[in-house]
Structure formats: structure tokens, C-alpha cells
Design a protein around this motif. Structure first.
Motif, PDB file in Angstrom:
ATOM      1  N   THR A  31      36.783  53.235  40.590  1.00 30.53           N
ATOM      2  CA  THR A  31      36.528  51.939  39.955  1.00 30.53           C
ATOM      3  C   THR A  31      35.971  50.952  40.976  1.00 30.53           C
ATOM      4  O   THR A  31      36.110  51.129  42.183  1.00 30.53           O
ATOM      5  N   PHE A  32      35.354  49.910  40.460  1.00 27.88           N
ATOM      6  CA  PHE A  32      34.692  48.874  41.247  1.00 27.88           C
ATOM      7  C   PHE A  32      35.473  47.586  41.024  1.00 27.88           C
ATOM      8  O   PHE A  32      35.545  47.071  39.909  1.00 27.88           O
ATOM      9  N   THR A  33      36.091  47.065  42.096  1.00 28.35           N
ATOM     10  CA  THR A  33      36.884  45.843  42.006  1.00 28.35           C
ATOM     11  C   THR A  33      36.248  44.752  42.839  1.00 28.35           C
ATOM     12  O   THR A  33      35.904  44.970  44.010  1.00 28.35           O
ATOM     13  N   ALA A  34      36.095  43.576  42.250  1.00 24.48           N
ATOM     14  CA  ALA A  34      35.602  42.404  42.980  1.00 24.48           C
ATOM     15  C   ALA A  34      36.785  41.480  43.269  1.00 24.48           C
ATOM     16  O   ALA A  34      37.654  41.279  42.406  1.00 24.48           O
ATOM     17  N   ILE A  35      36.817  40.921  44.474  1.00 21.51           N
ATOM     18  CA  ILE A  35      37.843  39.959  44.878  1.00 21.51           C
ATOM     19  C   ILE A  35      37.179  38.606  45.038  1.00 21.51           C
ATOM     20  O   ILE A  35      36.228  38.459  45.808  1.00 21.51           O
ATOM     21  N   MET A  36      37.695  37.605  44.306  1.00 28.95           N
ATOM     22  CA  MET A  36      37.122  36.262  44.361  1.00 28.95           C
ATOM     23  C   MET A  36      38.241  35.243  44.573  1.00 28.95           C
ATOM     24  O   MET A  36      39.413  35.547  44.407  1.00 28.95           O
ATOM     25  N   GLY A  37      37.835  34.041  44.915  1.00 25.35           N
ATOM     26  CA  GLY A  37      38.790  32.957  45.082  1.00 25.35           C
ATOM     27  C   GLY A  37      38.178  31.835  45.884  1.00 25.35           C
ATOM     28  O   GLY A  37      37.160  32.017  46.562  1.00 25.35           O
ATOM     29  N   PRO A  38      38.781  30.655  45.841  1.00 28.38           N
ATOM     30  CA  PRO A  38      38.280  29.524  46.628  1.00 28.38           C
ATOM     31  C   PRO A  38      38.318  29.838  48.121  1.00 28.38           C
ATOM     32  O   PRO A  38      38.980  30.783  48.565  1.00 28.38           O
ATOM     33  N   ASP A 206      34.241  46.485  37.598  1.00 27.06           N
ATOM     34  CA  ASP A 206      35.058  46.821  36.428  1.00 27.06           C
ATOM     35  C   ASP A 206      36.147  45.781  36.208  1.00 27.06           C
ATOM     36  O   ASP A 206      36.570  45.535  35.071  1.00 27.06           O
ATOM     37  N   VAL A 207      36.605  45.195  37.304  1.00 30.56           N
ATOM     38  CA  VAL A 207      37.667  44.195  37.221  1.00 30.56           C
ATOM     39  C   VAL A 207      37.468  43.179  38.349  1.00 30.56           C
ATOM     40  O   VAL A 207      37.000  43.532  39.429  1.00 30.56           O
ATOM     41  N   VAL A 208      37.799  41.934  38.061  1.00 30.29           N
ATOM     42  CA  VAL A 208      37.754  40.877  39.077  1.00 30.29           C
ATOM     43  C   VAL A 208      39.182  40.392  39.322  1.00 30.29           C
ATOM     44  O   VAL A 208      39.903  40.062  38.375  1.00 30.29           O
ATOM     45  N   ILE A 209      39.580  40.374  40.585  1.00 27.99           N
ATOM     46  CA  ILE A 209      40.882  39.842  40.985  1.00 27.99           C
ATOM     47  C   ILE A 209      40.645  38.472  41.610  1.00 27.99           C
ATOM     48  O   ILE A 209      39.855  38.341  42.558  1.00 27.99           O
ATOM     49  N   PHE A 210      41.313  37.457  41.088  1.00 26.65           N
ATOM     50  CA  PHE A 210      41.157  36.096  41.591  1.00 26.65           C
ATOM     51  C   PHE A 210      42.362  35.740  42.464  1.00 26.65           C
ATOM     52  O   PHE A 210      43.512  35.884  42.036  1.00 26.65           O
ATOM     53  N   ALA A 217      46.003  35.076  41.363  1.00 31.15           N
ATOM     54  CA  ALA A 217      46.090  34.025  40.346  1.00 31.15           C
ATOM     55  C   ALA A 217      45.681  34.519  38.968  1.00 31.15           C
ATOM     56  O   ALA A 217      46.154  33.996  37.953  1.00 31.15           O
ATOM     57  N   ASP A 218      44.821  35.519  38.922  1.00 30.61           N
ATOM     58  CA  ASP A 218      44.362  36.016  37.626  1.00 30.61           C
ATOM     59  C   ASP A 218      43.653  37.351  37.828  1.00 30.61           C
ATOM     60  O   ASP A 218      43.301  37.728  38.952  1.00 30.61           O
ATOM     61  N   ARG A 219      43.421  38.027  36.729  1.00 32.00           N
ATOM     62  CA  ARG A 219      42.733  39.320  36.715  1.00 32.00           C
ATOM     63  C   ARG A 219      41.860  39.359  35.468  1.00 32.00           C
ATOM     64  O   ARG A 219      42.313  38.987  34.385  1.00 32.00           O
ATOM     65  N   MET A 220      40.614  39.782  35.611  1.00 31.02           N
ATOM     66  CA  MET A 220      39.689  39.827  34.488  1.00 31.02           C
ATOM     67  C   MET A 220      39.064  41.219  34.381  1.00 31.02           C
ATOM     68  O   MET A 220      38.392  41.676  35.293  1.00 31.02           O
ATOM     69  N   GLU A 221      39.338  41.902  33.279  1.00 33.94           N
ATOM     70  CA  GLU A 221      38.718  43.188  33.004  1.00 33.94           C
ATOM     71  C   GLU A 221      37.326  42.931  32.437  1.00 33.94           C
ATOM     72  O   GLU A 221      37.139  42.043  31.604  1.00 33.94           O
ATOM     73  N   LEU A 222      36.338  43.725  32.869  1.00 36.39           N
ATOM     74  CA  LEU A 222      34.961  43.490  32.461  1.00 36.39           C
ATOM     75  C   LEU A 222      34.409  44.664  31.670  1.00 36.39           C
ATOM     76  O   LEU A 222      34.670  45.825  31.978  1.00 36.39           O
ATOM     77  N   ASP A 223      33.635  44.321  30.643  1.00 37.85           N
ATOM     78  CA  ASP A 223      32.860  45.294  29.871  1.00 37.85           C
ATOM     79  C   ASP A 223      31.419  45.156  30.331  1.00 37.85           C
ATOM     80  O   ASP A 223      30.817  44.082  30.196  1.00 37.85           O
ATOM     81  N   GLN A 224      30.842  46.234  30.889  1.00 38.50           N
ATOM     82  CA  GLN A 224      29.502  46.132  31.449  1.00 38.50           C
ATOM     83  C   GLN A 224      28.445  45.789  30.405  1.00 38.50           C
ATOM     84  O   GLN A 224      27.352  45.340  30.739  1.00 38.50           O
ATOM     85  N   ALA A 225      28.758  45.966  29.141  1.00 38.88           N
ATOM     86  CA  ALA A 225      27.796  45.622  28.082  1.00 38.88           C
ATOM     87  C   ALA A 225      27.856  44.149  27.699  1.00 38.88           C
ATOM     88  O   ALA A 225      27.022  43.665  26.919  1.00 38.88           O
ATOM     89  N   ASP A 226      28.808  43.420  28.250  1.00 39.11           N
ATOM     90  CA  ASP A 226      29.007  42.011  27.920  1.00 39.11           C
ATOM     91  C   ASP A 226      28.106  41.136  28.783  1.00 39.11           C
ATOM     92  O   ASP A 226      28.316  41.008  29.988  1.00 39.11           O
ATOM     93  N   LEU A 240      40.077  27.566  39.070  1.00 41.63           N
ATOM     94  CA  LEU A 240      40.880  27.767  40.278  1.00 41.63           C
ATOM     95  C   LEU A 240      40.586  26.715  41.340  1.00 41.63           C
ATOM     96  O   LEU A 240      41.462  26.352  42.131  1.00 41.63           O
ATOM     97  N   GLU A 241      39.344  26.261  41.379  1.00 41.40           N
ATOM     98  CA  GLU A 241      38.931  25.289  42.387  1.00 41.40           C
ATOM     99  C   GLU A 241      39.213  23.855  41.993  1.00 41.40           C
ATOM    100  O   GLU A 241      39.081  22.940  42.797  1.00 41.40           O
ATOM    101  N   ALA A 242      39.613  23.644  40.736  1.00 43.24           N
ATOM    102  CA  ALA A 242      39.846  22.283  40.230  1.00 43.24           C
ATOM    103  C   ALA A 242      41.083  21.663  40.884  1.00 43.24           C
ATOM    104  O   ALA A 242      42.033  22.363  41.244  1.00 43.24           O
TER     105      ALA A 242
END
Length: 242
Positions: A31-38, A206-210, A217-226, A240-242
Motif C-alpha cells: 500500500t501507498f501511505t502519505a504522511i501530512m501535517g502542519p 491509498d491512505v493519508v495520515i495527518f 490527528a486523522d486518517r483518510m482512506e482514498l479511492d483513486q477514482a475520486d 489542522l492548521e487553523a
């Protein structure tokens, strides 16, 4: 691979800065995981600890079932060499070497004799089969990053770690590199963990971890067709940055 209750504290003079605060997460093979955050959320610290580049203050880290937290530096070095691959924003190519010679480096460092056919296949897989004899100065930024990717994959790593891999590239070249990473996951079941600040880059995962303040802080599952993925990711980052 998996992180269990991982803490990382940096000491700056008399101050203690907690970069990771009890992070527990499992990354599924293939799987492909992206890590994001401020800024300052702990993204790069998480990647560096997970990859064995840095040691956590406490907690456990497992790579392909092997616990790396607490390993001595010699064993961690061997694990990084044999089990993981790295791609960074800076291409880190040796200017005096050809593309093929740059790709061979991890094998030579491991004391293995490179198979020329294997090196050519690695470069062909990233679209550079005709550029094996070119030096970095003769390649575009996107081509240099492709060489770096082929170099990371030549040892067939269990996990590929990417730290802002498209940060130095233009929009079109970034998308080509990201599409290539996506293809590695879909066709070769490569496990990829990528730190990025770019919602478009994260949308290839496939998923973004914030992260925020060293915690998930959060987790977002992604549909590549979206087609709305980048805007949804950007909106979550804004919250998150607010």
C-alpha cells in the motif's frame, strides 16, 4: 511495518521537544501511505524513525516483523541497506558517475557485484533505459529523480521511504514521478511511505495520515477514482492548521 507507542524527544539546551507523542500505526504491505501535517507536526521524524535513520526515545518499530528500535547502529545500517529504500527531495546523485553507476551504488556498498542487466532493467522500469550512460548534469530534474528511484529499488526493498520526493520538481514532472510510484504499488505490490506537504501528491496514496503536535490527528482512506481527493485533503490540512 508497524510503530507501537513511539515517542521521540529532542533536547535543545535545557528544553525538551516532543516530536512524536505515542504514535501507533501499521502500514499494510503493498500500500501507498502519505504522511501530512502542519510544520513541526512530526512528519519527517516519523519517517526517519520508521526507516531506522533515527532512534525513538521509547516505543517499538517493526520492519517486516523485525524490531529495529533498540538495534545497535551496525545492525540498523545493515537493515537500511538490505530491507529499505530511500528517495528524498534532493536527488543525491554522484555527479561524476553515470545513471547506471549511480544505480549500482547500493549493491556495491553491500559488497555485491552488480548485474548490468539488472541495472538496465531498473532504469528501464523508470523510463530511462536509453539514458544509462548519461551523467546527472545531462539529465533533467525529473530524470535525476527517476535515477534516484531506480537506485532505491535496485535492492528490492520491503519498504520505500520518500521524503518530499517531488518537492524540487515542476508540476508536470511531479505528476509523472507520482504516477510511477503509484504504478510500483499497483503492479509490484511495493510498500511506500511518503511525507509530503502537497495535497495533489498525497492524492496518489491509498491512505493519508495527518499528524499534529506529534500525534495522529486523522486518517483518510482514498479511492483513486475520486477526482475530489486533492480538495478534500487540502480542506483537512486547513482544519489542522487553523
Amino acid at each position: 511495518m508497524e510503530l507501537r507507542a513511539v515517542h521521540k524527544v529532542y533536547h535543545r539546551g535545557s528544553q525538551a521537544v516532543q516530536a512524536l507523542d505515542g504514535v501507533s500505526i501499521r502500514f499494510v504491505k503493498g500500500t501507498f501511505t502519505a504522511i501530512m501535517g502542519p510544520s513541526g507536526s512530526g512528519k519527517s521524524t516519523l519517517l526517519h524513525c520508521a526507516a531506522g535513520l533515527d532512534e525513538p526515545s521509547s516505543g517499538q518499530i517493526f520492519v517486516v516483523g523485525e524490531e529495529i528500535s533498540g538495534m545497535d547502529e551496525h545492525r540498523r545500517t545493515a537493515l537500511r541497506r538490505d530491507r529499505v529504500g530511500f528517495v528524498f527531495q534532493a536527488f543525491n546523485l554522484v555527479a561524476s558517475l553515470t545513471a547506471a553507476q549511480n544505480v549500482e551504488l547500493p549493491l556495491r556498498f553491500a559488497g555485491r557485484r552488480p548485474d548490468p542487466a539488472e541495472v538496465i532493467r531498473a532504469l528501464a522500469a523508470v523510463g530511462l533505459g536509453e539514458r544509462t550512460a548519461h551523467r546527472p548534469s545531462e539529465l533533467s530534474g525529473g530524470q535525476q529523480q527517476r535515477v534516484a528511484l531506480a537506485r532505491a529499488l535496485i535492492t528490492r526493498p520491503d519498504v520505500l521511504f520518500a521524503d518530499e520526493p517531488t518537492g524540487a520538481l515542476d508540476t508536470q514532472t511531479s505528476r509523472e514521478v507520482l504516477a510511477l510510484l503509484r504504478l510500483l504499488v499497483d503492479q509490484q505490490a511495493q510498500t511506500i511511505l511518503m511525507v509530503t506537504h502537497d495535497p495533489v501528491a498525497a492524492s496518489y496514496a491509498d491512505v493519508v495520515i495527518f499528524l499534529k503536535d506529534g500525534r495522529i490527528a486523522d486518517r483518510m482512506e482514498l479511492d483513486q477514482a475520486d477526482g475530489s481527493k486533492p480538495s478534500r485533503i487540502a480542506a483537512q490540512m486547513a482544519r489542522l492548521e487553523a
